[in-house]
Write a protein that holds these residues in place. Structure first.
Motif, mmCIF file in Angstrom:
data_model
loop_
_atom_site.group_PDB
_atom_site.id
_atom_site.type_symbol
_atom_site.label_atom_id
_atom_site.label_comp_id
_atom_site.label_asym_id
_atom_site.label_seq_id
_atom_site.Cartn_x
_atom_site.Cartn_y
_atom_site.Cartn_z
ATOM 1 N N LEU A 76 0.836 -1.207 0.000
ATOM 2 C CA LEU A 76 0.000 0.000 0.000
ATOM 3 C C LEU A 76 0.869 1.256 0.000
ATOM 4 C CD1 LEU A 76 -2.702 -1.159 2.576
ATOM 5 C CD2 LEU A 76 -2.759 -1.327 0.081
ATOM 6 N N ARG A 77 1.922 1.250 0.798
ATOM 7 C CA ARG A 77 2.837 2.405 0.859
ATOM 8 C C ARG A 77 3.529 2.616 -0.484
ATOM 9 N NH1 ARG A 77 5.687 5.658 4.073
ATOM 10 N NH2 ARG A 77 7.885 5.941 3.623
ATOM 11 N N SER A 78 4.015 1.554 -1.071
ATOM 12 C CA SER A 78 4.680 1.636 -2.369
ATOM 13 C C SER A 78 3.738 2.184 -3.446
ATOM 14 C CB SER A 78 5.185 0.251 -2.768
ATOM 15 O OG SER A 78 5.660 0.259 -4.086
ATOM 16 N N THR A 79 2.500 1.755 -3.417
ATOM 17 C CA THR A 79 1.516 2.221 -4.390
ATOM 18 C C THR A 79 1.268 3.715 -4.244
ATOM 19 O OG1 THR A 79 0.446 0.058 -4.391
ATOM 20 C CG2 THR A 79 -0.858 1.907 -5.188
ATOM 21 N N ALA A 80 1.116 4.182 -3.024
ATOM 22 C CA ALA A 80 0.889 5.610 -2.792
ATOM 23 C C ALA A 80 2.086 6.441 -3.258
ATOM 24 C CB ALA A 80 0.604 5.867 -1.314
ATOM 25 N N ILE A 81 3.297 5.986 -2.976
ATOM 26 C CA ILE A 81 4.508 6.698 -3.399
ATOM 27 C C ILE A 81 4.572 6.765 -4.917
ATOM 28 C CG2 ILE A 81 7.036 6.549 -3.486
ATOM 29 C CD1 ILE A 81 6.901 5.418 -0.606
ATOM 30 N N GLU A 82 4.269 5.674 -5.576
ATOM 31 C CA GLU A 82 4.296 5.625 -7.038
ATOM 32 C C GLU A 82 3.292 6.609 -7.646
ATOM 33 O OE1 GLU A 82 2.947 2.427 -10.376
ATOM 34 O OE2 GLU A 82 4.068 1.646 -8.662
ATOM 35 N N ILE A 83 2.108 6.678 -7.087
ATOM 36 C CA ILE A 83 1.082 7.589 -7.619
ATOM 37 C C ILE A 83 1.510 9.039 -7.430
ATOM 38 C CG2 ILE A 83 -1.282 8.417 -7.274
ATOM 39 C CD1 ILE A 83 -2.029 5.455 -6.753
ATOM 40 N N PHE A 84 2.036 9.388 -6.266
ATOM 41 C CA PHE A 84 2.497 10.766 -6.047
ATOM 42 C C PHE A 84 3.648 11.127 -6.974
ATOM 43 C CE2 PHE A 84 0.098 10.884 -2.089
ATOM 44 C CZ PHE A 84 -0.354 12.192 -2.111
ATOM 45 N N GLY A 85 4.527 10.192 -7.242
ATOM 46 C CA GLY A 85 5.676 10.454 -8.102
ATOM 47 C C GLY A 85 5.311 10.754 -9.547
ATOM 48 N N ARG A 86 4.143 10.337 -9.982
ATOM 49 C CA ARG A 86 3.707 10.579 -11.358
ATOM 50 C C ARG A 86 2.903 11.868 -11.531
ATOM 51 N NH1 ARG A 86 1.133 4.751 -12.245
ATOM 52 N NH2 ARG A 86 -0.198 5.711 -10.721
ATOM 53 N N GLN A 87 2.632 12.570 -10.452
ATOM 54 C CA GLN A 87 1.746 13.733 -10.521
ATOM 55 C C GLN A 87 2.486 14.995 -10.971
ATOM 56 O OE1 GLN A 87 -1.513 13.125 -10.148
ATOM 57 N NE2 GLN A 87 -0.805 11.035 -9.770
ATOM 58 N N PRO A 88 1.829 15.794 -11.815
ATOM 59 C CA PRO A 88 2.435 17.071 -12.206
ATOM 60 C C PRO A 88 2.271 18.108 -11.087
ATOM 61 C CG PRO A 88 0.303 16.805 -13.270
ATOM 62 C CD PRO A 88 0.587 15.523 -12.528
ATOM 63 N N GLU A 89 3.107 19.116 -11.147
ATOM 64 C CA GLU A 89 3.126 20.157 -10.122
ATOM 65 C C GLU A 89 1.759 20.815 -9.929
ATOM 66 O OE1 GLU A 89 5.727 24.144 -9.058
ATOM 67 O OE2 GLU A 89 5.859 23.287 -11.067
ATOM 68 N N GLU A 90 1.068 21.109 -11.021
ATOM 69 C CA GLU A 90 -0.226 21.787 -10.936
ATOM 70 C C GLU A 90 -1.227 20.981 -10.113
ATOM 71 O OE1 GLU A 90 0.887 20.787 -14.268
ATOM 72 O OE2 GLU A 90 2.250 22.496 -14.125
ATOM 73 N N LYS A 91 -1.198 19.684 -10.274
ATOM 74 C CA LYS A 91 -2.136 18.823 -9.560
ATOM 75 C C LYS A 91 -1.777 18.747 -8.074
ATOM 76 C CE LYS A 91 -4.792 15.308 -11.330
ATOM 77 N NZ LYS A 91 -5.001 14.085 -12.074
ATOM 78 N N VAL A 92 -0.503 18.648 -7.769
ATOM 79 C CA VAL A 92 -0.058 18.542 -6.379
ATOM 80 C C VAL A 92 -0.402 19.813 -5.609
ATOM 81 C CG1 VAL A 92 1.988 18.387 -4.892
ATOM 82 C CG2 VAL A 92 1.772 16.890 -6.881
ATOM 83 N N LYS A 93 -0.306 20.958 -6.267
ATOM 84 C CA LYS A 93 -0.488 22.237 -5.582
ATOM 85 C C LYS A 93 -1.941 22.691 -5.460
ATOM 86 C CE LYS A 93 3.999 24.299 -6.260
ATOM 87 N NZ LYS A 93 4.720 25.491 -6.690
ATOM 88 N N SER A 94 -2.835 22.193 -6.295
ATOM 89 C CA SER A 94 -4.221 22.677 -6.251
ATOM 90 C C SER A 94 -5.093 21.807 -5.349
ATOM 91 C CB SER A 94 -4.823 22.713 -7.660
ATOM 92 O OG SER A 94 -5.118 21.412 -8.112
ATOM 93 N N LEU A 95 -6.133 22.399 -4.798
ATOM 94 C CA LEU A 95 -7.042 21.656 -3.933
ATOM 95 C C LEU A 95 -7.818 20.594 -4.706
ATOM 96 C CD1 LEU A 95 -8.453 24.491 -1.645
ATOM 97 C CD2 LEU A 95 -6.820 22.705 -1.048
ATOM 98 N N THR A 96 -8.257 20.931 -5.906
ATOM 99 C CA THR A 96 -8.986 19.938 -6.702
ATOM 100 C C THR A 96 -8.043 18.828 -7.157
ATOM 101 O OG1 THR A 96 -8.696 21.279 -8.704
ATOM 102 C CG2 THR A 96 -10.768 21.525 -7.503
ATOM 103 N N GLY A 97 -6.810 19.186 -7.458
ATOM 104 C CA GLY A 97 -5.818 18.184 -7.824
ATOM 105 C C GLY A 97 -5.511 17.252 -6.665
ATOM 106 N N ARG A 98 -5.434 17.823 -5.466
ATOM 107 C CA ARG A 98 -5.182 17.013 -4.271
ATOM 108 C C ARG A 98 -6.299 15.985 -4.072
ATOM 109 N NH1 ARG A 98 -4.635 20.013 1.407
ATOM 110 N NH2 ARG A 98 -3.472 21.354 0.013
ATOM 111 N N GLU A 99 -7.526 16.407 -4.299
ATOM 112 C CA GLU A 99 -8.661 15.480 -4.181
ATOM 113 C C GLU A 99 -8.602 14.406 -5.268
ATOM 114 O OE1 GLU A 99 -12.132 13.604 -2.848
ATOM 115 O OE2 GLU A 99 -10.645 14.860 -1.865
ATOM 116 N N ASP A 100 -8.193 14.793 -6.473
ATOM 117 C CA ASP A 100 -8.021 13.805 -7.552
ATOM 118 C C ASP A 100 -6.956 12.771 -7.169
ATOM 119 O OD1 ASP A 100 -9.902 15.137 -9.064
ATOM 120 O OD2 ASP A 100 -8.425 16.158 -10.334
ATOM 121 N N ILE A 101 -5.872 13.243 -6.584
ATOM 122 C CA ILE A 101 -4.807 12.338 -6.150
ATOM 123 C C ILE A 101 -5.321 11.416 -5.050
ATOM 124 C CG2 ILE A 101 -2.545 12.194 -5.026
ATOM 125 C CD1 ILE A 101 -1.913 14.928 -6.389
#
Length: 134
Positions: A76-101
């Motif tokens: 589960l931890r590895s999966t979460a790390i992998e998903i975060f590593g593929r995210q673009p900056e815009e998604k990581v920084k926005s509230l709607t992007g955070r919910e998508d993640i």
């Protein structure tokens, strides 16, 4: 005095129903992905990376499932790390992007638990800490 007796009778009649209602409610439990996740994400250009620091709590429908989730925690931890590593900056920084993640991580964790155990097991996840820096 009559009103008092009526209330006592009324509440004594409700007592069996409220007790059965409490038994029907699921006993949710939480377990954190420890230690917190610290990983890179894609920056605005290919040469720049940012990092995100996240604490994830996993919600299960029943306390008895905590041991099962704990057993599969490395996956589960590895999966979460992998998903975060593929995210673009815009998604990581926005509230709607955070919910998508959050939804993407939830779906992936539920899929893994379904494959490994034959049951959905994970009800939801919560980000209790979410920090990002470029």
């Amino acid at each position: 005095m009559k009103q008092f007796l009526r209330l006592v009778v009324f509440f004594s009649l409700l007592a069996p129903f409220s007790n059965s209602y409490a038994q029907d409610q699921p006993s949710y439990a939480y377990i954190g992905i420890e230690p917190e996740i610290v990983t890179n994400y894609l920056g605005s250009s290919a040469t720049k990376l940012g990092y995100v620091r996240v604490m994830i709590e996993i919600m299960v429908s029943d306390v008895d499932q905590l041991e099962l989730v704990e057993h599969h925690m490395p996956l589960l931890r590895s999966t979460a790390i992998e998903i975060f590593g593929r995210q673009p900056e815009e998604k990581v920084k926005s509230l709607t992007g955070r919910e998508d993640i959050r939804r993407a991580v939830l779906a992936a964790l539920q899929d893994h638990m379904q494959q490994e155990t034959g049951a959905k097991v994970i009800k939801d996840i919560i980000f209790t800490k979410y920090l990002h820096q470029k």
